[in-house]
Design a protein around this motif. Structure first.
Motif, PDB file in Angstrom:
ATOM      1  N   TYR A  61       3.484   4.537 -11.276  1.00 51.67           N
ATOM      2  CA  TYR A  61       2.607   3.816 -10.359  1.00 51.67           C
ATOM      3  C   TYR A  61       2.149   2.538 -11.072  1.00 51.67           C
ATOM      4  O   TYR A  61       1.329   2.585 -12.001  1.00 51.67           O
ATOM      5  N   ASN A  62       2.709   1.409 -10.675  1.00 47.36           N
ATOM      6  CA  ASN A  62       2.349   0.122 -11.273  1.00 47.36           C
ATOM      7  C   ASN A  62       1.229  -0.510 -10.459  1.00 47.36           C
ATOM      8  O   ASN A  62       1.445  -0.960  -9.325  1.00 47.36           O
ATOM      9  N   LEU A  63       0.024  -0.553 -11.023  1.00 51.96           N
ATOM     10  CA  LEU A  63      -1.133  -1.010 -10.252  1.00 51.96           C
ATOM     11  C   LEU A  63      -1.350  -2.517 -10.323  1.00 51.96           C
ATOM     12  O   LEU A  63      -2.019  -3.088  -9.469  1.00 51.96           O
ATOM     13  N   ASN A  64      -0.808  -3.167 -11.340  1.00 55.22           N
ATOM     14  CA  ASN A  64      -0.930  -4.631 -11.477  1.00 55.22           C
ATOM     15  C   ASN A  64      -2.380  -5.112 -11.426  1.00 55.22           C
ATOM     16  O   ASN A  64      -2.701  -6.114 -10.775  1.00 55.22           O
ATOM     17  N   ILE A  65      -3.261  -4.390 -12.104  1.00 57.77           N
ATOM     18  CA  ILE A  65      -4.666  -4.789 -12.178  1.00 57.77           C
ATOM     19  C   ILE A  65      -4.807  -5.879 -13.227  1.00 57.77           C
ATOM     20  O   ILE A  65      -4.425  -5.706 -14.383  1.00 57.77           O
ATOM     21  N   THR A  66      -5.354  -7.028 -12.827  1.00 61.58           N
ATOM     22  CA  THR A  66      -5.497  -8.151 -13.744  1.00 61.58           C
ATOM     23  C   THR A  66      -6.889  -8.770 -13.616  1.00 61.58           C
ATOM     24  O   THR A  66      -7.586  -8.567 -12.625  1.00 61.58           O
ATOM     25  N   LYS A  67      -7.270  -9.544 -14.625  1.00 62.73           N
ATOM     26  CA  LYS A  67      -8.552 -10.256 -14.584  1.00 62.73           C
ATOM     27  C   LYS A  67      -8.566 -11.289 -13.467  1.00 62.73           C
ATOM     28  O   LYS A  67      -9.608 -11.569 -12.872  1.00 62.73           O
ATOM     29  N   LYS A  68      -7.396 -11.869 -13.197  1.00 66.90           N
ATOM     30  CA  LYS A  68      -7.314 -12.893 -12.155  1.00 66.90           C
ATOM     31  C   LYS A  68      -7.454 -12.300 -10.759  1.00 66.90           C
ATOM     32  O   LYS A  68      -7.772 -13.009  -9.805  1.00 66.90           O
ATOM     33  N   PRO A  70      -9.358  -9.207  -9.652  1.00 65.67           N
ATOM     34  CA  PRO A  70     -10.210  -8.033  -9.849  1.00 65.67           C
ATOM     35  C   PRO A  70     -10.217  -7.074  -8.666  1.00 65.67           C
ATOM     36  O   PRO A  70     -10.465  -5.882  -8.836  1.00 65.67           O
ATOM     37  N   LEU A  71      -9.933  -7.592  -7.455  1.00 66.41           N
ATOM     38  CA  LEU A  71      -9.910  -6.721  -6.280  1.00 66.41           C
ATOM     39  C   LEU A  71      -8.761  -5.710  -6.330  1.00 66.41           C
ATOM     40  O   LEU A  71      -8.768  -4.723  -5.584  1.00 66.41           O
ATOM     41  N   SER A  72      -7.802  -5.975  -7.219  1.00 63.58           N
ATOM     42  CA  SER A  72      -6.665  -5.055  -7.347  1.00 63.58           C
ATOM     43  C   SER A  72      -7.104  -3.679  -7.836  1.00 63.58           C
ATOM     44  O   SER A  72      -6.354  -2.714  -7.726  1.00 63.58           O
ATOM     45  N   ILE A  73      -8.327  -3.579  -8.365  1.00 61.30           N
ATOM     46  CA  ILE A  73      -8.834  -2.292  -8.830  1.00 61.30           C
ATOM     47  C   ILE A  73      -9.001  -1.310  -7.671  1.00 61.30           C
ATOM     48  O   ILE A  73      -9.070  -0.094  -7.874  1.00 61.30           O
ATOM     49  N   ILE A  74      -9.022  -1.838  -6.444  1.00 57.73           N
ATOM     50  CA  ILE A  74      -9.114  -0.973  -5.258  1.00 57.73           C
ATOM     51  C   ILE A  74      -7.936  -0.002  -5.217  1.00 57.73           C
ATOM     52  O   ILE A  74      -8.060   1.135  -4.759  1.00 57.73           O
ATOM     53  N   LYS A  75      -6.775  -0.473  -5.712  1.00 59.26           N
ATOM     54  CA  LYS A  75      -5.583   0.380  -5.752  1.00 59.26           C
ATOM     55  C   LYS A  75      -5.854   1.658  -6.537  1.00 59.26           C
ATOM     56  O   LYS A  75      -5.325   2.725  -6.241  1.00 59.26           O
ATOM     57  N   LEU A  76      -6.681   1.519  -7.553  1.00 54.60           N
ATOM     58  CA  LEU A  76      -6.990   2.648  -8.422  1.00 54.60           C
ATOM     59  C   LEU A  76      -7.690   3.752  -7.645  1.00 54.60           C
ATOM     60  O   LEU A  76      -7.354   4.936  -7.784  1.00 54.60           O
ATOM     61  N   PHE A  77      -8.633   3.372  -6.795  1.00 51.08           N
ATOM     62  CA  PHE A  77      -9.388   4.375  -6.040  1.00 51.08           C
ATOM     63  C   PHE A  77      -8.533   5.003  -4.942  1.00 51.08           C
ATOM     64  O   PHE A  77      -8.692   6.184  -4.619  1.00 51.08           O
ATOM     65  N   TYR A  78      -7.607   4.220  -4.387  1.00 51.07           N
ATOM     66  CA  TYR A  78      -6.670   4.791  -3.417  1.00 51.07           C
ATOM     67  C   TYR A  78      -5.785   5.833  -4.100  1.00 51.07           C
ATOM     68  O   TYR A  78      -5.501   6.901  -3.543  1.00 51.07           O
ATOM     69  N   LEU A  79      -5.398   5.521  -5.328  1.00 50.80           N
ATOM     70  CA  LEU A  79      -4.480   6.405  -6.050  1.00 50.80           C
ATOM     71  C   LEU A  79      -5.141   7.735  -6.408  1.00 50.80           C
ATOM     72  O   LEU A  79      -4.443   8.744  -6.601  1.00 50.80           O
ATOM     73  N   ILE A  80      -6.461   7.748  -6.487  1.00 49.73           N
ATOM     74  CA  ILE A  80      -7.160   8.999  -6.782  1.00 49.73           C
ATOM     75  C   ILE A  80      -6.777  10.076  -5.777  1.00 49.73           C
ATOM     76  O   ILE A  80      -6.508  11.225  -6.136  1.00 49.73           O
TER      77      ILE A  80
END
Length: 373
Positions: A61-68, A70-80
């Motif tokens: 699972y490549n989440l591509n979370i980057t500083k540029k 930050p909203l990409s962190i939403i993917k993390l909660f979906y993946l839970i």
């Protein structure tokens, strides 16, 4: 037929080349891994090792979370929710960020056990940046949660316990290395046009203050006043001629002509087999894989007394006790004044030690034990 394999979920910051990333690759690609289905969450997404790692996993699972972004962190909660349905038996965190995120995926209902792995020494802790120090502090507060916390060195374990990490779940699993029967010639010498009579000192490390390239360079300057038949090969991330800070450090000593900056290389063995000595000047290490690689190449190593270097090398004559570059240059010069037979004996002793005390199989067995117990 129901799949009887044990599901293991790994959570890691990224899949670029690095110590922990290579341990992960060794772990999932080992023949004993056939008893497990490995799933991997890469927070930063695709890296240099992704293709090779993908060959040995059920899914990445490549989440591509980057500083540029930050909203990409939403993917993390979906993946839970995805992972809760997957129901892994074990969740293995890798390094501080992967360890912390792994807790999000744990599920008491499914009796999922979380393991952390720490590949970091705290010798440089006071000089760490704010974010790493914050991760370490948070980790210490919740360190009672994992089933096991795996440290790669005894010194790292002691340092973390002193900082408040839980003691009851702490274990040490040394990094191991796979024996390589392939032989290498002096291909790098031909590439760099270095004759066989000259001496070559190498260092394999990314460019970072913790690696203390300054001491390496200052030692080189003083050593060249003692002998001029010597060259210095540096390799690793950001070790190149575009790194103005590094180049200027060498230029100020007027010794740039004796240095080769190779950047990130896939042929580390060619560097090691073309060298006469590895010099590790780090301020901090946990358990150095590059030292194991050098030992496996029968290459003598001088290393600072950090991490478990003294345990790895098991020879006080190879441990740098004094960080004075004049002292270190004298130490190296005396080494090169030994006969070739005497230097080879040192290298062969290191080869024997790494094969007997740090085989990859021991590391794999130790991880697998906690995956099934």
């Amino acid at each position: 037929m129901k799949n009887s394999k044990i599901k293991i979920l790994h959570v890691i910051g990224g899949l670029e080349r690095g110590g922990a990333e290579h341990v992960l690759l060794d772990l999932i690609s080992h023949p004993s891994s056939s008893s497990f289905d490995h799933y991997i969450i890469s927070l930063k997404g695709i890296g240099a090792l992704s293709n090779e790692i993908e060959l040995h996993t059920k899914q990445i699972y490549n989440l591509n979370i980057t500083k540029k972004n930050p909203l990409s962190i939403i993917k993390l909660f979906y993946l839970i929710f995805v992972i809760r349905k997957l129901k892994p038996v074990r969740i293995q965190g890798w390094m501080y960020i992967g360890n912390l995120i792994s807790i999000l995926f744990s599920n008491k209902k499914n009796q999922t056990k979380v393991l952390w792995s720490i590949h970091h020494s705290l010798s440089f802790y006071k000089k760490e940046k704010i974010f790493p120090r914050m991760l370490i502090k948070i980790s210490s507060i919740i360190s009672f949660l994992p089933y096991k916390i795996i440290y790669v060195s005894k010194r790292s374990k002691i340092q973390h316990l002193a900082l408040g990490f839980n003691k009851s779940n702490a274990v040490v699993i040394y990094n191991g290395i796979k024996a390589n029967n392939k032989t290498y010639g002096s291909l790098l010498r031909s590439e760099l046009n270095i004759n066989n009579k000259s001496k070559v000192i190498c260092m394999i490390a990314r460019y970072h203050p913790i690696k203390n390239h300054l001491l390496f360079i200052e030692t080189a300057e003083r050593l060249l006043k003692l002998r001029d038949d010597i060259y210095f090969v540096l390799a690793g991330q950001d070790i190149n001629y575009n790194n103005n800070e590094l180049v200027n450090l060498i230029k100020t000593k007027n010794i740039l002509e004796y240095f080769y900056l190779l950047g990130k290389r896939d042929d580390i063995n060619n560097i090691l087999y073309s060298s006469d000595l590895m010099l590790n000047t780090s301020h901090s290490e946990a358990f150095s894989i590059s030292i194991l690689e050098a030992m496996l190449s029968s290459l003598p190593v001088f290393a600072t007394d950090v991490g478990d270097n003294s345990i790895i090398l098991n020879d006080s004559k190879l441990i740098i006790q004094n960080l004075n570059p004049t002292y270190l240059s004298t130490m190296i010069n005396e080494f090169f004044n030994l006969s070739k037979i005497e230097r080879n004996i040192i290298g062969n002793n290191l080869l024997s030690r790494v094969k007997h005390h740090f085989p990859l199989e021991n590391t794999i067995k130790s991880y697998n034990k906690y995956y099934i117990s």
